[in-house]
Scaffold this active site. Structure first.
Site, PDB file in Angstrom:
ATOM      1  N   SER A  94       0.774  -1.185   0.029  1.00  0.00           N
ATOM      2  CA  SER A  94       0.058   0.021  -0.007  1.00  0.00           C
ATOM      3  C   SER A  94       0.882   1.415   0.027  1.00  0.00           C
ATOM      4  CB  SER A  94      -0.979  -0.118   1.220  1.00  0.00           C
ATOM      5  OG  SER A  94      -1.847  -0.756   1.059  1.00  0.00           O
ATOM      6  N   ASP A 145      -1.480   5.419   8.529  1.00  0.00           N
ATOM      7  CA  ASP A 145      -1.524   4.373   7.900  1.00  0.00           C
ATOM      8  C   ASP A 145      -0.780   4.696   6.470  1.00  0.00           C
ATOM      9  OD1 ASP A 145      -1.106   1.697   7.668  1.00  0.00           O
ATOM     10  OD2 ASP A 145      -3.270   1.140   6.975  1.00  0.00           O
ATOM     11  N   GLU A 285     -10.574   6.537   2.152  1.00  0.00           N
ATOM     12  CA  GLU A 285     -10.099   4.871   2.228  1.00  0.00           C
ATOM     13  C   GLU A 285     -10.980   4.144   3.072  1.00  0.00           C
ATOM     14  OE1 GLU A 285      -6.088   2.688   2.542  1.00  0.00           O
ATOM     15  OE2 GLU A 285      -6.713   4.039   4.264  1.00  0.00           O
ATOM     16  N   HIS A 294      -7.125 -10.247   3.204  1.00  0.00           N
ATOM     17  CA  HIS A 294      -5.873 -10.758   3.558  1.00  0.00           C
ATOM     18  C   HIS A 294      -6.207 -12.063   4.376  1.00  0.00           C
ATOM     19  CE1 HIS A 294      -2.339  -8.572   2.319  1.00  0.00           C
ATOM     20  NE2 HIS A 294      -2.907  -7.414   2.946  1.00  0.00           N
ATOM     21  N   ASP A 332      -5.494   0.652  -4.544  1.00  0.00           N
ATOM     22  CA  ASP A 332      -4.045   0.680  -4.444  1.00  0.00           C
ATOM     23  C   ASP A 332      -3.336  -0.465  -5.190  1.00  0.00           C
ATOM     24  OD1 ASP A 332      -5.025  -0.685  -2.197  1.00  0.00           O
ATOM     25  OD2 ASP A 332      -3.603   0.307  -1.080  1.00  0.00           O
ATOM     26  N   HIS A 368      -0.963  -9.728  -1.539  1.00  0.00           N
ATOM     27  CA  HIS A 368      -1.068  -9.077  -2.606  1.00  0.00           C
ATOM     28  C   HIS A 368      -0.798  -9.714  -3.882  1.00  0.00           C
ATOM     29  CE1 HIS A 368      -0.457  -5.237  -0.010  1.00  0.00           C
ATOM     30  NE2 HIS A 368      -1.373  -5.886   0.514  1.00  0.00           N
TER      31      HIS A 368
END
Length: 404
Positions: A94, A145, A285, A294, A332, A368
């Site tokens: 990210s 973040d 976001e 995940h 992203d 990812h």
């Protein structure tokens, strides 16, 4: 005259070539007509970890085969590639993904808006502020973040969240900061509005090393709020809202119940920022798409997609009432290697709204992937987001708009 004209033309062409070499990537890559529609406000929405399959799963579950998410109804769409400039991986995290948007350069995983040599590069949030626009960020992750940080800070390592918070106050100065992550704004041992080591996650406690940044924010003129009621009651002026120790949901659990939902935070941010006569830039976001992907938790991904699309509806409604507003929705990177299959005989499966059919969500990884991500846009200059482009293209389109 003809003999003189040929060398003269060659000389002018050479000088023009040199000029193009000196132009910024935005100038060289994206041409803006002098009569292009004026964009006063930009709302940039990140479905963290969201790619095409996540959007299609959300569409089938929430709208059915003949329906569409709000983001799907945007008039212009395209694709973005996501490769970082990382010697160890072709798959972005990210930090590198958001930095590509924010500074227009590919960089290494873990980098927050620095180039591959670790040098800070001006971000879209900083550029918009310099141009006199109001700025803000809204997220269900920690406000410090990787993705929100990339638009308002520079760091060689995304883990430096307390210094990112300090930069928000000392350098980029967003007018609105709403999300989680109170732990990074307070020194160890100082308990804030949210208790240290709560039963749901004893690993959460204040960890900052930059002093009491909440007190500093108040001194700098920010209102500080930590509950939905306080947010609703907040008046005009700079606003800092931290509604959880870390993310606004339990990252490793099976619960998605933010104390303030993303749409509500976004509505409040739009109300605050829209008073600026020079316009605004707002980053929004939804973190839960990524976190639950995940975990390969399909049910919660669908729930997060619903909350994200509600937020897109808030942004689209604002833009419909303010025609000088550009809304961009993308992700992203892709998380989970998601594929959709027929749900017959598969457990668990999910209903396709309005039908007797079902679908299942199959995962190939808990990390990812290098898949492209869709991008959709609404408002003036939205047509710039058609076709396939690298993720740095976002900066190339938005930088000229935000610095006009």
């Amino acid at each position: 005259m003809r003999k003189l004209a040929v060398p003269l033309i060659v000389c002018l062409l050479a000088l023009g070539g040199l000029y193009l070499l000196k132009r910024t990537p935005a100038d060289a890559y994206v041409a803006f007509r002098a009569d292009a529609p004026a964009v006063r406000n930009v709302i940039f929405i990140n479905g963290d970890g969201m790619a095409a399959a996540h959007r299609e799963a959300g569409r089938l579950f929430l709208a059915g085969p003949g329906g569409a998410l709000t983001m799907d109804r945007f008039p212009y769409s395209g694709q973005l590639s996501t490769s970082p400039a990382d010697p160890a991986s072709i798959v972005t995290d990210s930090a590198a993904g958001a930095s590509a948007w924010a500074i227009g350069r590919r960089t290494y995983n873990g980098a927050i808006s620095v180039d591959t040599g670790g040098r800070a590069v001006p971000t879209l949030g900083t550029l918009a502020k310099r141009a006199g626009k109001a700025t803000g960020l809204v997220t269900t992750a920690q406000v410090t973040d990787a993705s929100p940080a990339a638009f308002f800070a520079n760091a060689v390592d995304r883990k430096a969240q307390d210094d990112i918070a300090r930069q928000f106050l000392d350098v980029s100065k967003p007018d609105v900061i709403l999300g989680g992550g109170e732990d990074w704004w307070l020194p160890k041992g100082k308990v804030g509005a949210h208790p240290d080591r709560p039963a749901v996650d004893p690993t959460e406690f204040s960890v900052g090393t930059k002093g009491d940044l909440i007190a500093k924010a108040r001194k700098n003129g920010y209102q500080y709020v930590s509950t939905a009621a306080q947010l609703a009651a907040a008046g005009p002026g700079p606003l800092l809202g931290l509604f959880a120790n870390e993310e606004m949901f339990q990252q490793d659990g099976d619960v998605y119940a933010p104390p303030v939902d993303l749409a509500t935070m976004t509505q409040k941010a739009l109300g605050a920022l829209s008073t600026d006569p020079d316009g605004f830039f707002l980053f929004v976001e939804e973190e839960a798409v990524d976190e639950f992907a995940h975990a390969n938790n399909a049910r919660r991904v669908l729930q997060a997609m619903g909350q994200l699309d509600r937020t897109v509806s808030v942004a689209q409604s604002f833009a419909a009432a303010h025609p000088d507003t550009l809304v961009v929705v993308t992700g992203d990177h892709e998380t989970g290697g998601l594929a959709l299959v027929d749900g017959a005989g598969v457990s668990p499966s999910f209903p396709v709204k309005g039908t007797k059919l079902s679908f299942a969500m199959k995962w190939t990884t808990k990390g990812h992937t290098a898949q492209d991500v869709p991008v959709s846009a609404y408002g003036p200059l939205a047509e710039k987001f058609t076709g396939k482009h690298p993720n740095t293209y976002v900066h190339e389109v938005l930088a000229p708009i935000l610095t006009r």
